[in-house]
Scaffold this active site. Sequence first.
Site, PDB file in Angstrom:
ATOM      1  N   GLU A  36      -6.732  -4.986  -1.133  1.00 16.37           N
ATOM      2  CA  GLU A  36      -6.284  -4.640   0.220  1.00 16.37           C
ATOM      3  C   GLU A  36      -7.317  -4.999   1.305  1.00 16.37           C
ATOM      4  OE1 GLU A  36      -3.202  -1.249   0.423  1.00 16.37           O
ATOM      5  OE2 GLU A  36      -4.963  -0.397  -0.571  1.00 16.37           O
ATOM      6  N   HIS A  79     -10.354   2.682   4.818  1.00 19.55           N
ATOM      7  CA  HIS A  79      -9.009   2.838   4.241  1.00 19.55           C
ATOM      8  C   HIS A  79      -9.098   3.798   3.071  1.00 19.55           C
ATOM      9  CE1 HIS A  79      -5.167   2.346   2.441  1.00 19.55           C
ATOM     10  NE2 HIS A  79      -5.690   1.850   1.336  1.00 19.55           N
ATOM     11  N   HIS A  99      -7.003   7.156   0.579  1.00 19.85           N
ATOM     12  CA  HIS A  99      -5.802   7.845   0.096  1.00 19.85           C
ATOM     13  C   HIS A  99      -6.073   9.346   0.116  1.00 19.85           C
ATOM     14  CE1 HIS A  99      -5.817   3.956  -2.532  1.00 19.85           C
ATOM     15  NE2 HIS A  99      -5.366   3.694  -1.311  1.00 19.85           N
TER      16      HIS A  99
HETATM   17 MN    MN Z   1      -4.768   1.729  -0.576  1.00 18.76          MN
END
Ligand code: MN
Length: 254
Positions: free
Chosen positions: A84, A103, A105
């Site tokens: 990503e 980035h 989660h």
């Molecule tokens: Mn991700």
Amino acid sequence: MGAENATAAVDPQLISDLISANHILYDQGVLDAFGHVSVRHDKDPQRFLLARNMAPALVTAADIVEFQLDGTAINGAGRAVYLERFIHGEIYRARADVMAVVHSHSPAVVPFSAVQTSPLRALCHMAGFLGTSTPIYEIRDFAGDGSDLLITDNRLGASLAQVLGQRSVVLMRGHGSTAVADSLVTAVYRAVYTEINARIQTDALRLGPVNFMSEAEGRSTAQTIEGQGKRAWDLWKKTAELRCAELAAAQTAV
Ligand code: MN
């Protein structure tokens, strides 16, 4: 020497700060084995730095790779890179003011990516940067149904950057979130407090109707408190280095 190698070497302090950011975000529960943090190159705005494909807690200087904004590794030397990485390059391309991207989660945030009727917004003064709503990136709008929900190419990265717009944070439905800032210290601060605000907001919503911060309060608090971000960084760095040093020692012993 090709033009792609003509850029001056990155400031070693920036590499050191990027390693600290990786370790802090792990220690603060924002990154686990997954997620990543990058910083824009200090000599060439068309490049950024990001670890190779690995758990953030274990990142060392030898693991930092330089990338072009299209996600091409310049000194990858065959090392696996994050799937990503296009999140980072396309946001740097779209936002000249952004110098660092996280980035993650982080778990308290993910529910807000999936429940449109309950927008993630600033509830506590430490998260004024969220303002009164946080945009949600719906990958089905760009990749159709059946995608793996990951941002695996430049087109998807550009669509994420478009949904982020001029905001500090974008939620990614069923996946996580991405926080940006004009420095690594502030991007880390925002990623940590996005998770904390999400936790607090979920708690508050259970109690009753919530008196959220206004857009103007968000702006004022962000301006005052983000200037203090180094205080958090210095503390978080110390606690993270203690924990990550233990991890590194255990890894060596194996
Ligand atoms: Mn991700």
